[in-house]
Design a protein around this motif. Structure first.
Motif, PDB file in Angstrom:
ATOM      1  N   ALA A 128       4.181 -12.692   5.429  1.00  0.00           N
ATOM      2  CA  ALA A 128       3.328 -11.625   4.896  1.00  0.00           C
ATOM      3  C   ALA A 128       2.474 -12.194   3.773  1.00  0.00           C
ATOM      4  O   ALA A 128       2.927 -13.059   3.014  1.00  0.00           O
ATOM      5  N   HIS A 129       1.249 -11.737   3.703  1.00  0.00           N
ATOM      6  CA  HIS A 129       0.301 -11.978   2.614  1.00  0.00           C
ATOM      7  C   HIS A 129      -0.516 -13.254   2.760  1.00  0.00           C
ATOM      8  O   HIS A 129      -1.686 -13.183   3.101  1.00  0.00           O
ATOM      9  N   ALA A 130       0.029 -14.432   2.457  1.00  0.00           N
ATOM     10  CA  ALA A 130      -0.762 -15.676   2.462  1.00  0.00           C
ATOM     11  C   ALA A 130      -2.102 -15.463   1.764  1.00  0.00           C
ATOM     12  O   ALA A 130      -3.165 -15.769   2.304  1.00  0.00           O
ATOM     13  N   THR A 162       0.817  -2.606   6.284  1.00  0.00           N
ATOM     14  CA  THR A 162       0.553  -1.769   5.104  1.00  0.00           C
ATOM     15  C   THR A 162       1.330  -2.234   3.889  1.00  0.00           C
ATOM     16  O   THR A 162       1.014  -1.841   2.772  1.00  0.00           O
ATOM     17  N   ASP A 163       2.420  -3.048   4.119  1.00  0.00           N
ATOM     18  CA  ASP A 163       3.411  -3.278   3.074  1.00  0.00           C
ATOM     19  C   ASP A 163       4.081  -1.931   2.781  1.00  0.00           C
ATOM     20  O   ASP A 163       3.812  -0.945   3.466  1.00  0.00           O
ATOM     21  N   GLY A 164       4.957  -1.867   1.810  1.00  0.00           N
ATOM     22  CA  GLY A 164       5.638  -0.595   1.543  1.00  0.00           C
ATOM     23  C   GLY A 164       4.668   0.437   0.969  1.00  0.00           C
ATOM     24  O   GLY A 164       3.665   0.073   0.365  1.00  0.00           O
ATOM     25  N   SER A 175       9.038 -13.810   5.977  1.00  0.00           N
ATOM     26  CA  SER A 175       9.117 -13.845   4.503  1.00  0.00           C
ATOM     27  C   SER A 175       7.784 -13.448   3.887  1.00  0.00           C
ATOM     28  O   SER A 175       6.754 -13.549   4.542  1.00  0.00           O
ATOM     29  N   HIS A 176       7.827 -13.078   2.621  1.00  0.00           N
ATOM     30  CA  HIS A 176       6.592 -12.975   1.831  1.00  0.00           C
ATOM     31  C   HIS A 176       6.240 -14.399   1.392  1.00  0.00           C
ATOM     32  O   HIS A 176       7.102 -15.104   0.855  1.00  0.00           O
ATOM     33  N   VAL A 177       4.995 -14.830   1.586  1.00  0.00           N
ATOM     34  CA  VAL A 177       4.594 -16.178   1.151  1.00  0.00           C
ATOM     35  C   VAL A 177       3.248 -16.118   0.412  1.00  0.00           C
ATOM     36  O   VAL A 177       2.276 -15.544   0.926  1.00  0.00           O
ATOM     37  N   ALA A 203       2.635  -4.719  11.028  1.00  0.00           N
ATOM     38  CA  ALA A 203       3.429  -5.947  11.134  1.00  0.00           C
ATOM     39  C   ALA A 203       4.165  -6.358   9.859  1.00  0.00           C
ATOM     40  O   ALA A 203       4.871  -7.375   9.843  1.00  0.00           O
ATOM     41  N   HIS A 204       3.996  -5.585   8.796  1.00  0.00           N
ATOM     42  CA  HIS A 204       4.810  -5.847   7.598  1.00  0.00           C
ATOM     43  C   HIS A 204       4.917  -4.581   6.760  1.00  0.00           C
ATOM     44  O   HIS A 204       3.931  -4.112   6.192  1.00  0.00           O
ATOM     45  N   THR A 205       6.138  -4.051   6.699  1.00  0.00           N
ATOM     46  CA  THR A 205       6.338  -2.899   5.824  1.00  0.00           C
ATOM     47  C   THR A 205       7.782  -2.858   5.338  1.00  0.00           C
ATOM     48  O   THR A 205       8.602  -3.730   5.685  1.00  0.00           O
ATOM     49  N   HIS A 206       8.037  -1.895   4.475  1.00  0.00           N
ATOM     50  CA  HIS A 206       9.384  -1.600   3.979  1.00  0.00           C
ATOM     51  C   HIS A 206       9.449  -0.080   4.100  1.00  0.00           C
ATOM     52  O   HIS A 206       9.128   0.631   3.141  1.00  0.00           O
ATOM     53  N   VAL A 207       9.766   0.403   5.305  1.00  0.00           N
ATOM     54  CA  VAL A 207       9.449   1.806   5.633  1.00  0.00           C
ATOM     55  C   VAL A 207      10.175   2.812   4.745  1.00  0.00           C
ATOM     56  O   VAL A 207       9.622   3.856   4.405  1.00  0.00           O
TER      57      VAL A 207
END
Ligand SMILES: N[C@@H](CCSC[C@H]1O[C@@H](n2cnc3c(=O)[nH]cnc32)[C@H](O)[C@@H]1O)C(=O)O
Ligand SMILES: [Zn+2]
Length: 429
Positions: free
Chosen positions: A244-246, A295-297, A207-209, A61-65
């Motif tokens: 993403a993150h929190a 996974t994030d990037g 967004s990244h938060v 649900a969150h990456t920068h492939v």
């Protein structure tokens, strides 16, 4: 109608119970027709699931492939330094063709590890979208809007690109979102205006938060409120949105995320590798926050295997809560399937009739998965992406017996190797 039967296996049901069952898929509509013992043989073609478990395709649900190009390029630094010293200078040299190749490599890795859907924030998004179309995965894509360090004219074109992608891209398997990068790399005016435009276009905001304390402190000092409150005041954090993150959120912020129905994508490996901190995930689950997994990037992970991510989430979740019963196996399996689907706004993540036929078939025929006391435990703690035999998305077979059918893996690896070398020499010139 063409049909596909997945035969002779067991199925992970939406309530995470396991039953001996087949799955019958309508390949024309891309939906699951039925989940029932013996039904698979009625399919026009079959996928064998003997000694195997059929699970919903995992959702990253969150990456920068396309960051596969930068795998192993810059490790062992904290977020701000890593982005400014290494990643952003390299990304400044990235061409659309680089992004397309990097995305194809990342999708080869995802298909190999049972991931059928993902949310991606990057640039050169049309090239990434083409790669998604031909690989056969499901994705929600957005252009990451950054204003920090940019001139007014550059900001204007960033915003235009972010809105244009959200408005114009999209197909059966590709959806979009408006993606302002973070609360500290985008100005208040831009955050507010792009959120408003997202509502008009009826697409989510992502967004990244609060990934690091370095993002929380300036917001508190300059505005006297914590980031979640600030994000609300800019019009972010509606029920369709996901962040993403929190990592650095207090109990009032957690309550706010639960009330607003905003999805939180937990990225445990990235949070550990960049030493960003431990997200209070058990507290979020207890408060009723929708939590997914990403996974994030790969430059901060360094792979796209969601099985690793489930295990990491369970491990760090227990440490963060100082409680071995926190982030139990079913919690992380739910996060990687239904939780991620709910964050990103996909209908998949559940094996049931009428749901999208996004599935992975995992071989249980291995020493590290023996004995089979509890298959949900195995999914969380013992299985790896390389145990996946077959991957199906939208009813189409993307991998059969570990052979990729939509991506020429040898060619993609060769191309990415060459492009990555070239990219790094341009960035360091
Ligand atoms: N249009 C922007 C690019 C935004 S894409 C999203 C960005 O997020 C970056 N990124 C990757 N991982 C993380 C992370 O963990 N936190 C914040 N940003 C990240 C990634 O490298 C990429 O630059 C520009 O002109 O710079
Ligand atoms: Zn990220």
């Amino acid at each position: 109608m063409t049909t596909l039967g997945i035969t002779n296996g067991s199925v992970l049901q939406p309530d995470l119970s396991i039953s001996k069952s087949d799955v019958l898929v309508d390949q024309s509509s891309g939906e699951i027709i039925d989940v029932d013992p013996e039904i698979g043989m009625s399919g026009e073609q079959q996928l064998d699931a003997t000694d195997s478990l059929i699970i919903p395709g995992l959702i990253n649900a969150h990456t920068h492939v396309a960051m596969t190009l930068l795998r192993g390029y810059a490790d062992d630094k904290p977020l701000e330094t890593w982005l400014r010293e290494d990643i952003w200078p390299a990304e400044a040299e990235l061409t659309p063709e680089d992004a397309r190749a990097g995305a194809r490599l990342g999708m080869a890795e995802m298909i190999r590890s049972g991931t059928t859907g993902f949310a991606d924030m990057y640039f050169h998004v049309p090239a990434i979208g083409d790669a998604v179309e031909s690989a056969g995965l499901r994705a929600r894509l957005g252009h990451g809007i950054v204003t920090a360090g940019k001139t007014d004219a550059e900001i204007e074109s960033e915003v235009e690109e972010g809105l244009r992608i959200a408005r114009e891209l999209g197909s059966e398997r590709v959806s979009t979102a408006v993606m302002p990068h973070s609360l500290t790399t985008v100005t208040e005016d831009v955050l507010t205006s792009v959120a408003e435009r997202a509502r008009e276009m009826a697409v989510p905001v992502h967004s990244h938060v609060s990934e690091t304390t370095a993002e929380v402190t300036p917001i508190r000092e300059e505005r006297g409120v914590r980031p979640v409150e600030y994000a609300r005041s800019c019009g972010l954090l509606q029920s369709e949105d996901f962040i993403a993150h929190a990592v650095h959120v207090d109990s009032a912020e957690i309550a706010r995320l639960a009330d607003t129905g905003t999805g939180v994508v937990h990225c445990p490996a990235s949070n550990m590798k960049l030493a960003s901190g431990m997200a209070p995930v058990q507290a979020m689950l207890d408060a009723g926050v929708t939590v997914g997994l990403g996974t994030d990037g790969v430059a901060s992970n360094n792979d796209l295997d969601m099985f690793d991510e489930m295990r990491d989430a369970a491990m760090i979740g227990k440490l963060a809560a100082d409680d071995a019963s926190a982030l139990a196996a079913p919690d992380v399996v739910r996060m990687a399937t239904q939780g991620s689907a709910d964050c990103v706004g996909f209908e998949s993540g559940r094996i049931e009739s009428g749901a999208p036929a996004d599935l992975a078939v995992l071989s249980l025929d291995a020493p590290h998965l023996t004995p089979a006391h509890d298959l949900v435990s195995h999914l969380a703690y013992a299985a790896t992406g390389s145990d996946v035999r077959h991957t199906v998305c939208d009813g189409q077979i993307l991998m059969r017996e570990r052979e990729l059918l939509t991506i020429d893996e040898a060619r993609v690896r060769e191309e990415v190797t060459e492009r990555a070398e070239d990219l790094v020499s341009r960035a360091e010139a």
